[in-house]
Design a protein around this motif. Structure first.
Motif, PDB file in Angstrom:
ATOM      1  N   ILE A   1       0.850  -1.188   0.000  1.00 39.80           N
ATOM      2  CA  ILE A   1       0.000   0.000   0.000  1.00 39.80           C
ATOM      3  C   ILE A   1       0.886   1.237   0.000  1.00 39.80           C
ATOM      4  O   ILE A   1       1.777   1.365   0.837  1.00 39.80           O
ATOM      5  CB  ILE A   1      -0.933   0.036   1.230  1.00 39.80           C
ATOM      6  CG1 ILE A   1      -1.878  -1.171   1.231  1.00 39.80           C
ATOM      7  CG2 ILE A   1      -1.744   1.329   1.247  1.00 39.80           C
ATOM      8  CD1 ILE A   1      -2.728  -1.279   2.489  1.00 39.80           C
TER       9      ILE A   1
ATOM     10  N   LEU B   1       3.387  -1.174   3.981  1.00 41.57           N
ATOM     11  CA  LEU B   1       2.769   0.145   3.813  1.00 41.57           C
ATOM     12  C   LEU B   1       3.842   1.225   3.839  1.00 41.57           C
ATOM     13  O   LEU B   1       4.670   1.272   4.755  1.00 41.57           O
ATOM     14  CB  LEU B   1       1.759   0.412   4.931  1.00 41.57           C
ATOM     15  CG  LEU B   1       1.274   1.864   5.073  1.00 41.57           C
ATOM     16  CD1 LEU B   1       0.387   2.255   3.890  1.00 41.57           C
ATOM     17  CD2 LEU B   1       0.525   2.073   6.382  1.00 41.57           C
TER      18      LEU B   1
ATOM     19  N   THR C   1       3.978   5.423   3.663  1.00 43.70           N
ATOM     20  CA  THR C   1       3.097   6.591   3.709  1.00 43.70           C
ATOM     21  C   THR C   1       3.879   7.863   3.985  1.00 43.70           C
ATOM     22  O   THR C   1       4.857   7.854   4.738  1.00 43.70           O
ATOM     23  CB  THR C   1       2.015   6.419   4.796  1.00 43.70           C
ATOM     24  OG1 THR C   1       1.188   7.592   4.847  1.00 43.70           O
ATOM     25  CG2 THR C   1       2.630   6.178   6.164  1.00 43.70           C
TER      26      THR C   1
END
Length: 266
Positions: free
Chosen positions: A31, A95, A97
């Protein structure tokens, strides 16, 4: 995406908190996320605002985007609970971010509790401090990139202690320069080679090999109460310091004292 000729992606215009089923159906392994840093509290579900106090009704949500990471953590946790019931394999998701530096250094009950909850279910793999003007000319906010392994606790289940060290990178100088009306522009050396390409290779190598280099990287076991930035842990390479550096620091301090009217120069 359209500017770069990508017309095949599923682009959904919606509140991500309403897209839990779509995320589960996608069954992600990786992600990439750039959440809003000043979202209105009204779009955040109440379950995430239980300790926000007056900020529940403020103009901006107080976690600076970290609540979106918590949401994805909860989705993956729920997926794993369903996988366990159906005798399917436990899922771990990488992930990455972008978040403001304030998230990495933030103090207070809201930040600490959310970080604590995140580390119970996920591992903080790395944090990279990024160039100060990486979003120029769009915005001047300074950011870092946080990497998590969702679905794998930061703590050892037997001892309750931090399981592994987190990699911290001080990745501030990427070889780009600001140019009027052009934004940040890639720079090349005298032989036409990209400065960024060489820097990129070094950054990736440091992270993959977990190499500690003074003023560039560090390894540290951290918890929710610690700072999540390289600046707090990296070592200084004093061999690079010169007499001019020392003189400049003294001059800057003197200028500060004069400005604050603590001393007077005649």
């Amino acid at each position: 995406m359209l500017i770069h000729g990508d017309g095949n992606s599923n682009i959904i215009m919606a509140n991500c908190f309403d897209c839990k089923k779509k995320i589960k159906d996608a069954d992600p392994d990786i992600i990439l996320m750039n959440p809003p840093y000043n979202a209105r509290p009204g779009i955040i579900p109440d379950e995430y605002k239980w300790n926000w106090g007056a900020a529940r009704n403020g103009k901006e949500e107080p976690t600076k985007g970290l609540v979106f990471v918590q949401f994805l953590s909860d989705v993956i946790k729920e997926m794993n609970e369903e996988n366990e019931e159906n005798n399917k394999r436990h899922k771990e998701v990488k992930l990455a971010t972008l978040l403001p530096l304030a998230v990495a250094t933030g103090r207070g009950k809201i930040f600490e509790k959310m970080k604590e909850n995140l580390l119970k279910d996920n591992t903080l793999d790395a944090v990279f401090t990024l160039p100060a003007e990486i979003f120029h000319p769009g915005t001047s906010v300074q950011v870092c990139c946080m990497m998590f392994t969702l679905g794998k606790s930061h703590f050892d289940e037997n001892t309750g202690k931090v399981r592994t060290e987190t990699f911290f990178g001080y990745y501030k100088e990427d070889g780009f320069r600001k140019k009027k009306n052009l934004g940040r522009v890639e720079q090349f050396d005298s032989e036409g080679n990209s400065k960024w390409k060489k820097i990129e290779e070094q950054w990736i190598s440091l992270f993959r090999n977990k190499t500690v280099v003074a003023e560039m990287s560090a390894m540290k076991k951290v918890s929710s109460k610690d700072e999540w930035l390289c600046e707090a842990y990296m070592k200084t390479d004093y061999s690079k310091l010169t007499k001019e550096d020392f003189q400049q620091t003294v001059n800057n301090y003197l200028a500060y004292l004069v400005k604050e009217e603590k001393i007077y120069e005649y």
